[in-house]
Design an enzyme around this catalytic site. Structure first.
Site, short mmCIF file in Angstrom:
data_model
loop_
_atom_site.label_atom_id
_atom_site.label_comp_id
_atom_site.label_asym_id
_atom_site.label_seq_id
_atom_site.Cartn_x
_atom_site.Cartn_y
_atom_site.Cartn_z
N LYS A 1 -3.24 -4.54 5.97
CA LYS A 1 -1.81 -4.26 6.16
C LYS A 1 -1.49 -4.11 7.64
CE LYS A 1 -0.88 -2.13 1.67
NZ LYS A 1 -0.06 -1.14 0.98
N ASP B 1 3.78 -1.48 -4.36
CA ASP B 1 3.71 -0.55 -5.49
C ASP B 1 4.20 0.84 -5.11
OD1 ASP B 1 1.90 -2.01 -7.77
OD2 ASP B 1 1.31 -2.63 -5.76
N ASN C 1 -3.46 3.94 1.96
CA ASN C 1 -3.77 2.63 2.53
C ASN C 1 -2.63 2.07 3.37
OD1 ASN C 1 -2.24 2.20 0.17
ND2 ASN C 1 -3.09 0.17 -0.13
N SER D 1 0.53 -5.84 0.34
CA SER D 1 0.15 -4.96 -0.76
C SER D 1 -1.35 -4.96 -0.99
CB SER D 1 0.86 -5.41 -2.05
OG SER D 1 0.43 -4.67 -3.16
N GLY D 2 -1.85 -3.83 -1.43
CA GLY D 2 -3.21 -3.76 -1.92
C GLY D 2 -3.28 -4.13 -3.39
N ASP E 1 5.09 -1.90 1.90
CA ASP E 1 4.19 -1.81 0.76
C ASP E 1 4.97 -2.20 -0.50
OD1 ASP E 1 2.03 -0.83 -0.96
OD2 ASP E 1 3.28 0.95 -1.26
N ASP F 1 3.84 4.44 0.75
CA ASP F 1 3.70 5.76 0.12
C ASP F 1 2.27 6.25 0.02
OD1 ASP F 1 2.92 5.57 -3.25
OD2 ASP F 1 3.13 3.77 -2.02
#
Length: 304
Positions: free
Chosen positions: A225, A93, A251, A180-181, A91, A248
């Site tokens: 993901k 962020d 998602n 990443s979202g 991930d 973290d």
């Protein structure tokens, strides 16, 4: 050797000494016999090898953390086989970088409090990710496109250990993917800065030099993901057990569950509870120690 317990702490506070190691050995469940200890970094990380039945490894990790009684030490129990990973899926962020990009953009729109509150709830799994993303992006409507570059240059920083993690794994023949979202504007730049091989995220729509408040479909969220991990595994013929995922937020849960080792990194409570491994104190080099890689083999200046 049936089980290895890795102990890791922050190098700024190296508290892993012989007494702490002995305490962990004593806390091991009945039926486990301590075989040997290997230091990965003096005072900072070590492997404790055991024979005998450990039971559920996640439960064993929790037992060791309880025995540590609040000491700033991460503990992860694994089977020694397939510890070394050939694929890292991460991930972005609040994992590979220390910020949430959309919250930083919100500062320019004067809506940081409102957007950050939604981000926090979405990452805790309290809101539908797709709906929450659309709601937050809509609040950015009208921002000049130039704030994207300004945000990246002035507000985004790599998490300590990120570059070392990626470059060490690549030096050892691994493949690294950033999923990443968030937004491709940032993942492309963060991937280059940290050394990732691949990146994927959502695309902000820009017209006439300004954000439209929209994001391109389909939205990359939790399912995307997981799909990225599975696609790379198939394309590169990597055994699933030789994969590692780190994140973290809610998602990230599906990709963490699919990986050979899913690591919750300074994660939201529900994610830390669900993941096979959790890192609460150390930086991202913890993911190298979990593979049994000593500090002397870390690469911080890999150029490939």
């Amino acid at each position: 050797m049936d089980t290895v317990v890795t102990l890791i702490c922050n190098r700024a506070n190296p508290v892993i000494d012989d007494a702490l190691k002995a305490h962990v050995v004593k806390a091991a469940p009945e039926g486990m016999t301590h075989l040997r200890t290997t230091d990965l970094a003096p005072g900072e990380a070590c492997d404790l090898y055991f024979s005998g039945r450990a039971g559920d490894l996640k439960d064993l990790s929790a037992t060791i953390r309880t025995a540590l009684a609040g000491a700033p030490v991460d503990a992860v129990a694994q089977a020694p086989a397939s510890r070394r990973k050939r694929l890292l899926v991460a991930d972005m962020d609040s994992t590979i970088i220390g910020q949430e990009c959309i919250d930083e953009l919100a500062e320019y729109a004067g809506k940081r409090a409102e957007i950050s509150a939604i981000t926090e709830r979405a990452m805790r799994g309290e809101l539908d990710f797709e709906a929450a993303l659309k709601e937050r992006v809509a609040m950015l409507k009208g921002l000049p496109e130039t704030v994207l570059e300004e945000t990246f240059r002035n507000r985004i920083t790599l998490t300590p250990g990120a570059r070392t993690l990626v470059r060490t794994m690549k030096k050892r023949g691994g493949y690294a993917a950033l999923v990443s979202g968030g937004f491709t504007f940032f993942t492309s730049r963060v991937a280059e800065a940290a050394g990732f091989d691949f990146n994927d995220a959502n695309t902000l729509i820009v017209r006439n030099g300004r954000l439209t408040g929209e994001v391109a479909e389909p939205i990359r969220g939790r399912a995307a993901k997981e799909a990225a991990l599975l696609r790379i595994v198939a394309e590169r013929a990597i055994p699933p057990e030789e994969t590692m995922a780190v994140g973290d937020g809610a998602n990230d849960l599906s990709m963490l569950a699919r990986a050979g080792l899913g690591v919750a990194y300074h994660a939201k409570p529900a994610v830390a509870e669900a993941a096979a491994a959790r890192i609460d104190y150390c930086d991202l080099t913890a993911l190298l120690y979990l593979q049994g890689i000593p500090h002397t083999d870390f690469s911080s200046d890999f150029s490939g």
